[in-house]
Scaffold this motif. Structure first.
Motif, PDB file in Angstrom:
ATOM      1  N   GLN A 114      -3.363  15.493   1.679  1.00 18.28           N
ATOM      2  CA  GLN A 114      -2.971  15.060   3.030  1.00 18.28           C
ATOM      3  C   GLN A 114      -3.251  13.674   3.050  1.00 18.28           C
ATOM      4  N   LEU A 115      -2.178  12.968   3.569  1.00 18.85           N
ATOM      5  CA  LEU A 115      -2.669  11.504   3.896  1.00 18.85           C
ATOM      6  C   LEU A 115      -3.171  11.296   5.121  1.00 18.85           C
ATOM      7  N   THR A 116      -4.259  10.805   5.486  1.00 18.91           N
ATOM      8  CA  THR A 116      -4.729  10.243   6.528  1.00 18.91           C
ATOM      9  C   THR A 116      -5.073   8.928   6.775  1.00 18.91           C
ATOM     10  N   VAL A 117      -5.440   8.577   7.864  1.00 18.06           N
ATOM     11  CA  VAL A 117      -5.718   7.092   8.138  1.00 18.06           C
ATOM     12  C   VAL A 117      -7.002   6.802   7.493  1.00 18.06           C
ATOM     13  N   GLU A 118      -7.890   7.555   7.321  1.00 14.21           N
ATOM     14  CA  GLU A 118      -9.371   7.076   6.780  1.00 14.21           C
ATOM     15  C   GLU A 118      -8.957   6.806   5.260  1.00 14.21           C
ATOM     16  N   LYS A 119      -8.189   7.513   4.573  1.00  9.53           N
ATOM     17  CA  LYS A 119      -7.722   7.177   3.134  1.00  9.53           C
ATOM     18  C   LYS A 119      -7.043   5.950   3.091  1.00  9.53           C
ATOM     19  N   LEU A 120      -6.147   5.585   3.909  1.00  8.22           N
ATOM     20  CA  LEU A 120      -5.490   4.101   3.935  1.00  8.22           C
ATOM     21  C   LEU A 120      -6.569   3.170   4.321  1.00  8.22           C
ATOM     22  N   GLU A 121      -7.254   3.318   5.130  1.00 11.24           N
ATOM     23  CA  GLU A 121      -8.245   2.366   5.319  1.00 11.24           C
ATOM     24  C   GLU A 121      -9.063   1.882   4.175  1.00 11.24           C
ATOM     25  N   LYS A 122      -9.781   3.018   3.417  1.00 13.03           N
ATOM     26  CA  LYS A 122     -10.422   2.839   2.131  1.00 13.03           C
ATOM     27  C   LYS A 122      -9.738   2.038   1.160  1.00 13.03           C
ATOM     28  N   ALA A 123      -8.262   2.471   0.816  1.00 17.69           N
ATOM     29  CA  ALA A 123      -7.684   1.754  -0.164  1.00 17.69           C
ATOM     30  C   ALA A 123      -7.233   0.495   0.421  1.00 17.69           C
ATOM     31  N   SER A 137      -3.633  11.632  -9.150  1.00 17.87           N
ATOM     32  CA  SER A 137      -5.007  11.224  -9.602  1.00 17.87           C
ATOM     33  C   SER A 137      -5.705  12.617 -10.311  1.00 17.87           C
ATOM     34  N   GLU A 138      -5.032  13.567 -10.373  1.00 21.31           N
ATOM     35  CA  GLU A 138      -5.434  14.799 -10.866  1.00 21.31           C
ATOM     36  C   GLU A 138      -4.663  15.388 -12.131  1.00 21.31           C
ATOM     37  N   PRO A 139      -5.163  15.176 -13.131  1.00 23.31           N
ATOM     38  CA  PRO A 139      -4.132  15.965 -14.287  1.00 23.31           C
ATOM     39  C   PRO A 139      -3.810  17.363 -14.324  1.00 23.31           C
ATOM     40  N   LEU A 196       0.883  -1.261   0.129  1.00 19.71           N
ATOM     41  CA  LEU A 196      -0.132   0.030   0.002  1.00 19.71           C
ATOM     42  C   LEU A 196       0.882   1.431   0.059  1.00 19.71           C
ATOM     43  N   ILE A 197       0.605   2.262  -0.691  1.00 17.31           N
ATOM     44  CA  ILE A 197       1.194   3.425  -0.931  1.00 17.31           C
ATOM     45  C   ILE A 197       0.218   4.678  -1.252  1.00 17.31           C
ATOM     46  N   ALA A 198       0.392   5.886  -0.621  1.00 15.96           N
ATOM     47  CA  ALA A 198      -0.255   7.131  -1.129  1.00 15.96           C
ATOM     48  C   ALA A 198       0.254   7.710  -2.309  1.00 15.96           C
ATOM     49  N   THR A 199      -0.646   8.004  -3.091  1.00 15.88           N
ATOM     50  CA  THR A 199      -0.255   8.848  -4.246  1.00 15.88           C
ATOM     51  C   THR A 199      -0.714  10.265  -4.383  1.00 15.88           C
ATOM     52  N   PRO A 200       0.253  11.305  -4.647  1.00  8.75           N
ATOM     53  CA  PRO A 200       1.424  10.927  -5.857  1.00  8.75           C
ATOM     54  C   PRO A 200       2.485  10.259  -4.985  1.00  8.75           C
ATOM     55  N   PHE A 201       3.412   9.685  -5.610  1.00  8.89           N
ATOM     56  CA  PHE A 201       4.387   9.172  -5.111  1.00  8.89           C
ATOM     57  C   PHE A 201       5.745   8.892  -5.966  1.00  8.89           C
ATOM     58  N   TYR A 202       6.899   8.650  -5.497  1.00  9.14           N
ATOM     59  CA  TYR A 202       8.010   8.437  -6.394  1.00  9.14           C
ATOM     60  C   TYR A 202       7.974   7.354  -7.550  1.00  9.14           C
ATOM     61  N   GLY A 203       7.774   7.566  -8.617  1.00  8.61           N
ATOM     62  CA  GLY A 203       7.279   6.508  -9.580  1.00  8.61           C
ATOM     63  C   GLY A 203       8.441   5.352  -9.756  1.00  8.61           C
ATOM     64  N   GLY A 204       9.507   5.330  -9.483  1.00  2.00           N
ATOM     65  CA  GLY A 204      10.578   4.517  -9.369  1.00  2.00           C
ATOM     66  C   GLY A 204      10.439   3.265  -8.589  1.00  2.00           C
ATOM     67  N   ILE A 205       9.517   3.472  -7.348  1.00  2.00           N
ATOM     68  CA  ILE A 205       9.388   2.413  -6.598  1.00  2.00           C
ATOM     69  C   ILE A 205       8.412   1.536  -7.229  1.00  2.00           C
ATOM     70  N   THR A 206       7.555   1.580  -8.394  1.00  2.99           N
ATOM     71  CA  THR A 206       6.643   0.856  -8.748  1.00  2.99           C
ATOM     72  C   THR A 206       7.762  -0.425  -9.623  1.00  2.99           C
ATOM     73  N   GLN A 207       8.754   0.132 -10.292  1.00  2.00           N
ATOM     74  CA  GLN A 207       9.705  -0.884 -11.027  1.00  2.00           C
ATOM     75  C   GLN A 207      10.401  -1.546  -9.739  1.00  2.00           C
ATOM     76  N   ALA A 229      -3.511   4.498  -2.305  1.00  2.00           N
ATOM     77  CA  ALA A 229      -4.357   5.431  -1.450  1.00  2.00           C
ATOM     78  C   ALA A 229      -4.320   6.919  -2.371  1.00  2.00           C
ATOM     79  N   TYR A 230      -5.311   7.250  -2.979  1.00  2.00           N
ATOM     80  CA  TYR A 230      -5.377   8.625  -3.702  1.00  2.00           C
ATOM     81  C   TYR A 230      -5.448   9.623  -2.890  1.00  2.00           C
ATOM     82  N   LEU A 231      -4.517  10.819  -3.053  1.00  2.00           N
ATOM     83  CA  LEU A 231      -4.701  11.916  -2.510  1.00  2.00           C
ATOM     84  C   LEU A 231      -4.909  13.085  -3.487  1.00  2.00           C
ATOM     85  N   ASP A 232      -5.675  14.038  -2.983  1.00  2.72           N
ATOM     86  CA  ASP A 232      -6.030  14.956  -3.961  1.00  2.72           C
ATOM     87  C   ASP A 232      -6.020  16.339  -3.335  1.00  2.72           C
ATOM     88  N   SER A 233      -6.188  17.527  -4.242  1.00  6.95           N
ATOM     89  CA  SER A 233      -5.598  18.838  -3.859  1.00  6.95           C
ATOM     90  C   SER A 233      -6.721  19.382  -2.931  1.00  6.95           C
TER      91      SER A 233
END
Length: 540
Positions: free
Chosen positions: A211-220, A440-442, A172-183, A196-200
Motif C-alpha cells: 500500500q502506498l501511503t503519504v508517510e512512505k512518500l515523505e520518507k523517500a 524490494s522483496e525477491p 519520485l515513484i513507488a515500487t514496484p512499478f512498470y520498469g519501462g518508465i526508467t528508460q 518509495a519502497y512498498l512491501d507485502s
C-alpha cells in the motif's frame, strides 16, 4: 557523472571521461538484474551515452527478444515461447479489427498527409477532450487546448521528464512499478528515479500489501534530499502496474496534497482506466475530482494501447492546464508525432456515439465484451494459482496478477529470483520477475492473463511443471537440513492476498497429513489429460 550514477556504472565521483576510459567489464552493471557486464563491450562507434543506451536495451529486453525469436504458434511452432510477460490485451482482436476496418475509418484528405499542429490535429484533440470528460467523469467539460497527442505514453514520460527536470534531477515513484518508465525518463532526459519502497507486510497505517501511503512518500523524499538529490515530480500509476491497485479518491487527494506541500509536479498515468473488469471495483480519475490541489502541476496521461487492445498503434495523450508545460512538450512532438491517418482513425474510434451522447459501440459492444473476457481469463489463472497453493494479490484492474513465488526461493535472493525467471524461460514461458519492477522483496512475479484460453492453459501447465520441479528440489534439500519455518517468506494472510494454506510452510521430511494428501490428489488430477479434453470452449 549523472549518467554514470544512474546507470550504476561507477561511483558518484566519476565523470564521463573516466567512464569512457574504463572497459565495460570493469564497471558495475546492475540494471533490472538482467545484465552481466562481461556480455557488453564498449563500442568505439558510440558515445558514452550511446553505450549506456545500448546496455539498457540489452538488459531489459532479453526475454522479449527470446520470445520474438521463438514465438509460440499453435500450428507452426507449438513448442515456442508463450508470452505472459508483455502487458498486452490479446482478447479483443475480433472486435477491434472489425471496427478499425469499417468505411468511416478510411478517410484520406490533404490535411492528413501534411504537417499538423505538433500538439495534434484539432479534430482529434477535441474528441479526446470529450472522451476524457465522459469517462473520467470530469465535473466540467475538459478543453481541447489542454490536450496534446504523442505516439505513446512512453514518449510522454520522456517528454515530461525532459521539460520538468534538469539532467541529474529526479522523479519520485513507488515500487514496484512498470520498469519501462526508467528508460523513458533516463535515455533522453538523464533523469533519475527515486523510490518509495512498498512491501507485502501490512503494518502501521497500511491496510493492504504494497500500500502506498503519504508517510512512505515523505520518507523517500526526505532521504533523497538528504543525499543532495533534487526531486521535481511524483509519478502515480492508477490503476497500478504491476499491483492492479485502484486508488480511492481520498488516497488520490492525499498524494496530491503531499505533492503540493513540496511543490512537486504530479504525473498521473491512467492508461488502464477502462480495464477495470469487476463491477465491484470503481476507478476514480484525477480529472474527475471536484478540485485539484495544484492544477498547474498536475498532468494526466492516457492512451489506447491497453484499454482498446491495440498496443501496436502508438497513441498517447496528455491533459494539462499548464500551458508552459503544454508548449514545452509540444516542441518535442516533432520527434514523437502521430501520423495523420492514424489521428483520424483514433478520433473516429473515440467519437463512436451512435445516435446517443453516450458512446454506443464503446459501451454497449466493446467494453462489455472486453470486461467479460478479462474477468474470465483472470478467473482461470487465479483458480490455477489457488490449486497450486500460490499466494497472489486479488485485484480487478489491468491485465496482470502479482504473484508470490517466494516459497520457491531457497535463499530468498534476487539472484535466485533471476534463476527462477530463466527457468521459466527455458521451459518456454516468459514472465516478468519482481526485480524488473524494482520490487524490494525477491520472489514476486507478474503474469499477464489477457490471452486466449489455449495459450493460458498451456502456459499455466509449463509454469506448474517448473514449480513442481522446484518444490521437489527444495524438499530434497530440506531432508539434508533441519526443518525451519521462514516467516519472512510468506505473504500476509489478509483479505487482500488470496493465501492458500497448502505449502505455506516448509514441511519436515516424513510428515503426512491431510494437506499432503490433497496435494497428491491435485498433482494426479493435473497430470491427467482431463483438462485437455474438457476445455472451456467445449463446455460452451
Amino acid at each position: 557523472q549523472a549518467l554514470s550514477e544512474i546507470a550504476g556504472m561507477g561511483g558518484g565521483g566519476g565523470n564521463l571521461q573516466e567512464m569512457r576510459a574504463r572497459p565495460f567489464t570493469e564497471r558495475r552493471v546492475d540494471m533490472l538484474g538482467f545484465c552481466n557486464p562481461s556480455d557488453f563491450q564498449r563500442s568505439p562507434y558510440l558515445s558514452a551515452r550511446g553505450n549506456i543506451a545500448n546496455i539498457f536495451r540489452g538488459s531489459t529486453e532479453e526475454g522479449y527478444k527470446a520470445y520474438h525469436a521463438d514465438k509460440y504458434d499453435e500450428d507452426n511452432n507449438p513448442n515456442g515461447i508463450i508470452n505472459f510477460g508483455t502487458s498486452e490485451n490479446k482478447l479483443c482482436f475480433d472486435l477491434m479489427s472489425k471496427r478499425l476496418t469499417q468505411t468511416d475509418m478510411n478517410l484520406m484528405e490533404p490535411p492528413l498527409l501534411q504537417y499538423p499542429d505538433w500538439k495534434g490535429h484539432m479534430f482529434l484533440r477535441e474528441e479526446v477532450a470529450r472522451f476524457l470528460t465522459y469517462y473520467c467523469k470530469a465535473p466540467a467539460p475538459l478543453k481541447a487546448e489542454n490536450v496534446i497527442v504523442l505516439n505513446g505514453c512512453g514518449s510522454l514520460f520522456s517528454a515530461l521528464a525532459t521539460v520538468l527536470c534538469d539532467p541529474g534531477e529526479a522523479v519520485l515513484i513507488a515500487t514496484p512499478f512498470y520498469g519501462g518508465i526508467t528508460q523513458s525518463v533516463f535515455l533522453y532526459g538523464n533523469v533519475k528515479l527515486v523510490y518509495a519502497y512498498l512491501d507485502s507486510k501490512v503494518t502501521g497505517t497500511s491496510t493492504r500489501p504494497f500500500q502506498l501511503t503519504v508517510e512512505k512518500l515523505e520518507k523517500a523524499l526526505q532521504d533523497a534530499r538528504a543525499e543532495g538529490i533534487t526531486v521535481r515530480a511524483l509519478i502515480l500509476l492508477n490503476p497500478q502496474n504491476p499491483l492492479g491497485d485502484i486508488y480511492s479518491l481520498s488516497e488520490l487527494r492525499d498524494y496530491l496534497e503531499f505533492a503540493k506541500r513540496h511543490e512537486l509536479h504530479v504525473i498521473v498515468d491512467e492508461i488502464y482506466m477502462l480495464s477495470v473488469f469487476d463491477e465491484s471495483a470503481t476507478f476514480h480519475s484525477v480529472l474527475g475530482m471536484d478540485r485539484l490541489p495544484d492544477p498547474q502541476r498536475t498532468h494526466v496521461m492516457w492512451g489506447i494501447s491497453k484499454d482498446f487492445a491495440v498496443s501496436g498503434i502508438r497513441f498517447g495523450t496528455l491533459y494539462t492546464e499548464n500551458q508552459d508545460v503544454a508548449n514545452a512538450v509540444a516542441s518535442l512532438c516533432y520527434f514523437h508525432g502521430v501520423c495523420g491517418p492514424v489521428q483520424h482513425k483514433v478520433a473516429q474510434l473515440l467519437r463512436d456515439r451512435g445516435e446517443s451522447v453516450v458512446p454506443y459501440w464503446i459501451n454497449q459492444v466493446y467494453l462489455r465484451a472486453n470486461h467479460a473476457r478479462l474477468k474470465a481469463a483472470h478467473t482461470y489463472v487465479t483458480d490455477e494459482l489457488k490449486t497450486l497453493g500460490v499466494p497472489f494479490l486479488n485485484r480487478s484492474a489491468g491485465f496482470f496478477v502479482w504473484i508470490d513465488f517466494r516459497k520457491y526461493l531457497r535463499t530468498g535472493t534476487f539472484e535466485e529470483e533471476m534463476l527462477l525467471w530463466r527457468r521459466f524461460l527455458d521451459n518456454k514461458v516468459l514472465l516478468s520477475c519482481g526485480k524488473a519492477f524494482e520490487c524490494s522483496e525477491p520472489g514476486w512475479f507478474r503474469i499477464i492473463f489477457a490471452d486466449k484460453t489455449h495459450r493460458l492453459q498451456l502456459g499455466m501447465q509449463r509454469i506448474r511443471k517448473v514449480l513442481e520441479e522446484r518444490e521437489q528440489e527444495i524438499l530434497a534439500e530440506e531432508k539434508e537440513q533441519p526443518c525451519q519455518s521462514d516467516q519472512d517468506g510468506k505473504a500476509d494472510s489478509t483479505d487482500e492476498v488470496i493465501f492458500v494454506s497448502r505449502h505455506q510452510e516448509p514441511t519436515c521430511a516424513g510428515s503426512s497429513n491431510l494437506g499432503d494428501l490433497i496435494g497428491l490428489l491435485q498433482q494426479q488430477m493435473r497430470s491427467s489429460d482431463w483438462l485437455q479434453k474438457n476445455t472451456a470452449e467445449q463446455f460452451a
